[in-house]
Design a protein around this motif. Structure first.
Motif, short mmCIF file in Angstrom:
data_model
loop_
_atom_site.label_atom_id
_atom_site.label_comp_id
_atom_site.label_asym_id
_atom_site.label_seq_id
_atom_site.Cartn_x
_atom_site.Cartn_y
_atom_site.Cartn_z
N SER A 1 118.65 -20.95 9.08
CA SER A 1 119.00 -22.48 8.88
C SER A 1 120.02 -22.65 7.57
O SER A 1 119.57 -21.95 6.51
CB SER A 1 118.01 -23.45 8.86
N ASN B 1 116.20 -30.50 12.06
CA ASN B 1 115.70 -29.59 11.42
C ASN B 1 114.61 -28.80 12.11
O ASN B 1 113.90 -27.92 11.46
CB ASN B 1 115.24 -29.86 9.98
N GLY C 1 121.08 -23.91 4.48
CA GLY C 1 120.47 -24.90 3.36
C GLY C 1 120.91 -24.22 1.96
O GLY C 1 121.45 -23.68 1.74
N LYS D 1 112.80 -22.94 6.57
CA LYS D 1 113.51 -23.37 5.15
C LYS D 1 112.65 -23.28 4.11
O LYS D 1 112.96 -23.44 2.92
CB LYS D 1 114.17 -24.74 5.40
N GLN E 1 122.13 -27.01 11.21
CA GLN E 1 121.10 -27.87 12.27
C GLN E 1 121.46 -29.43 12.28
O GLN E 1 120.88 -30.22 13.02
CB GLN E 1 119.69 -27.74 11.86
#
Length: 180
Positions: A143, A161, A145, A122, A157
């Motif tokens: 992911s 994470n 975000g 991330k 998630q």
């Protein structure tokens, strides 16, 4: 965010958009059955990310996938672990201020038309953003975000994470989705 950093981020976005206009990628969804060529991008900000990403790549290779793996190191010099591994590590000296790669191996990774590109971070570092957004990969997975609009499959998630959870959830969804 500082005024200077904000200007750098805006200039980086302009550079990325310019590169994307010159080289538009062909989006195509792939699942685990249709994919043959896989790229993995991760960071080494957490100590165990390197071994987890390496094991993930080795598992995919055992299953017959062609895999290339790249890891970002937030330093100017490559630590000792970067030698004699099947991972291409790059440092801050291997990229421009905008995150654009300057070493041939990283440029090749960005230009490779992977069936799947796993973005296992991330991190908002300019190089991660640049490589992910400019990558010619057919399908990009990562992911969910703040800065995930460049991904084709975003994994929520929840509270977990970890890189392990991201890999597990990604594989779960890619194995369930059928390609027509």
């Amino acid at each position: 965010m500082s005024f200077f950093q904000n200007i750098l981020n805006q200039l980086t976005e302009l550079k990325i958009r310019s590169k994307q206009k010159k080289n538009p990628r062909k989006k195509e969804f792939h699942n685990l059955e249709s994919a043959k060529n896989i790229g993995i991008l991760f960071d080494t900000l957490q100590e165990n990310n390197r071994s987890i990403a390496k094991n993930f790549a080795e598992d995919l290779q055992k299953k017959g996938y062609k895999v290339q793996i790249v890891g970002w190191i937030n330093a100017d010099e490559l630590p000792n672990f970067g030698v004699a591994q099947k991972i291409l590590f790059y440092t801050n000296k291997d990229i421009r201020w905008s995150g654009e790669p300057i070493i041939p191996e990283l440029i090749e990774f960005t230009n490779n038309r992977f069936d799947l590109l796993f973005v296992l971070t991330k991190s908002e570092h300019n190089s991660i953003k640049y490589i992910t957004q400019v990558s010619m990969a057919a399908c990009k997975i990562g992911s969910l975000g703040d800065n995930c609009e460049h991904l084709d499959l975003m994994i929520d998630q929840g509270k977990n994470n970890s890189i392990e959870n991201l890999i597990s959830e990604s594989l779960k969804y890619l194995s369930q989705i059928k390609k027509q």
